[in-house]
Design a protein around this motif. Structure first.
Motif, PDB file in Angstrom:
ATOM      1  N   ARG A 294      12.030 -10.606 -45.696  1.00 27.21           N
ATOM      2  CA  ARG A 294      11.296  -9.624 -44.887  1.00 27.21           C
ATOM      3  C   ARG A 294      10.251 -10.304 -43.997  1.00 27.21           C
ATOM      4  NH1 ARG A 294       8.260  -4.260 -47.298  1.00 27.21           N
ATOM      5  NH2 ARG A 294       7.205  -3.708 -45.377  1.00 27.21           N
ATOM      6  N   THR A 295       9.554 -11.282 -44.526  1.00 29.26           N
ATOM      7  CA  THR A 295       8.548 -11.996 -43.751  1.00 29.26           C
ATOM      8  C   THR A 295       9.196 -12.780 -42.612  1.00 29.26           C
ATOM      9  OG1 THR A 295       7.106 -12.163 -45.679  1.00 29.26           O
ATOM     10  CG2 THR A 295       6.723 -13.734 -43.888  1.00 29.26           C
TER      11      THR A 295
ATOM     12  N   HIS B 285      12.493  -9.342 -56.011  1.00 33.67           N
ATOM     13  CA  HIS B 285      11.434  -9.021 -55.054  1.00 33.67           C
ATOM     14  C   HIS B 285      11.006 -10.235 -54.232  1.00 33.67           C
ATOM     15  CE1 HIS B 285       8.319  -6.500 -53.382  1.00 33.67           C
ATOM     16  NE2 HIS B 285       7.429  -7.443 -53.642  1.00 33.67           N
TER      17      HIS B 285
ATOM     18  N   HIS C 275      11.096 -10.290 -39.956  1.00 37.26           N
ATOM     19  CA  HIS C 275      10.365  -9.062 -39.638  1.00 37.26           C
ATOM     20  C   HIS C 275      10.716  -8.502 -38.260  1.00 37.26           C
ATOM     21  CE1 HIS C 275       6.964  -6.670 -38.138  1.00 37.26           C
ATOM     22  NE2 HIS C 275       7.008  -6.164 -39.363  1.00 37.26           N
TER      23      HIS C 275
ATOM     24  N   TRP D  72      13.450 -10.894 -51.428  1.00 38.17           N
ATOM     25  CA  TRP D  72      13.306  -9.850 -50.417  1.00 38.17           C
ATOM     26  C   TRP D  72      12.049 -10.089 -49.575  1.00 38.17           C
ATOM     27  CZ3 TRP D  72      14.183  -6.897 -46.717  1.00 38.17           C
ATOM     28  CH2 TRP D  72      13.383  -5.823 -46.365  1.00 38.17           C
ATOM     29  N   MET D  73      10.935 -10.412 -50.212  1.00 41.40           N
ATOM     30  CA  MET D  73       9.700 -10.612 -49.461  1.00 41.40           C
ATOM     31  C   MET D  73       9.800 -11.825 -48.529  1.00 41.40           C
ATOM     32  SD  MET D  73       8.080  -7.978 -50.089  1.00 41.40           S
ATOM     33  CE  MET D  73       6.711  -8.366 -49.043  1.00 41.40           C
TER      34      MET D  73
ATOM     35  N   ASP E 202      11.447  -1.266 -51.485  1.00 38.22           N
ATOM     36  CA  ASP E 202      10.858  -2.309 -52.324  1.00 38.22           C
ATOM     37  C   ASP E 202      11.685  -3.589 -52.385  1.00 38.22           C
ATOM     38  OD1 ASP E 202       8.688  -0.759 -52.882  1.00 38.22           O
ATOM     39  OD2 ASP E 202       9.472  -0.021 -54.786  1.00 38.22           O
ATOM     40  N   CYS E 203      12.998  -3.487 -52.367  1.00 36.91           N
ATOM     41  CA  CYS E 203      13.836  -4.688 -52.508  1.00 36.91           C
ATOM     42  C   CYS E 203      14.973  -4.751 -51.495  1.00 36.91           C
ATOM     43  CB  CYS E 203      14.399  -4.769 -53.920  1.00 36.91           C
ATOM     44  SG  CYS E 203      13.501  -5.955 -54.937  1.00 36.91           S
TER      45      CYS E 203
END
Length: 172
Positions: free
Chosen positions: A131-132, A124, A135, A127-128, A19-20
């Motif tokens: 992550r994006t 979050h 990737h 992190w998102m 999640d994070c």
């Protein structure tokens, strides 16, 4: 068709996401009897390779690649900040990085210790965004390649294995 991964392979293995944060395989350690362990440095694209220190072995520092550092600085600020008196302190927005080890058995009978860098983001949204943007790097060299083909099963599988970010934040 991909050949099965061998214990000595250094090919990138996709990061384990949660999640994070994430956990990425950095080093595979071979313990063979009464000799010092040997290490295979895994070819991944987020963290710097642990530097070899000549005959004195390997340094186990876990730091991001320069391009990842630049991106993090642009989005989260510098890793170290200064208060009004000039003393430095850790930027609380920066992710926490720590080590995790896991024993692994291979079909050939080899047993290794796999060393992972665990990265836990403080929120979050950060992190998102990471992550994006990263990737493909998190998935290994090519996001469409399944780097886990032929991977051995962990000795002691744990249902909450991907819930490591909370533990990493507590250790920091």
């Amino acid at each position: 068709m991909t050949a099965p991964l061998q214990p000595t392979a250094i090919h990138a293995v996709p990061a384990e996401l949660c999640d994070c944060g994430f956990r990425v395989l950095m080093i595979r350690q071979f313990n063979v009897g009464a000799v010092p362990p040997a290490f295979a440095i895994i070819d991944q694209r987020i963290m710097r390779m642990p530097p070899r220190l000549g005959r004195h072995g390997v340094s186990f520092a876990a730091t991001f690649l320069p391009e990842v550092m630049s991106w993090l600085i642009d989005h989260l600020g510098r890793p170290s900040l200064h208060d009004d008196s000039g003393r430095s302190y850790r930027n609380p927005r920066w992710p926490v990085v720590c080590w995790h080890d896991r024993e692994r058995y291979w079909p050939s009978g080899a047993v290794t210790v796999e060393w992972f860098a665990e990265v836990a983001f403080q929120d979050h949204a950060s992190w998102m965004a990471f992550r994006t943007h990263w990737h493909d790097s998190l998935m290994g060299r090519n996001g469409d390649v399944d780097g886990s083909a032929g991977e051995a099963e962990p000795c002691d599988p744990h249902d909450a294995e991907k819930e490591f970010s909370g533990e990493a934040l507590q250790r920091a």
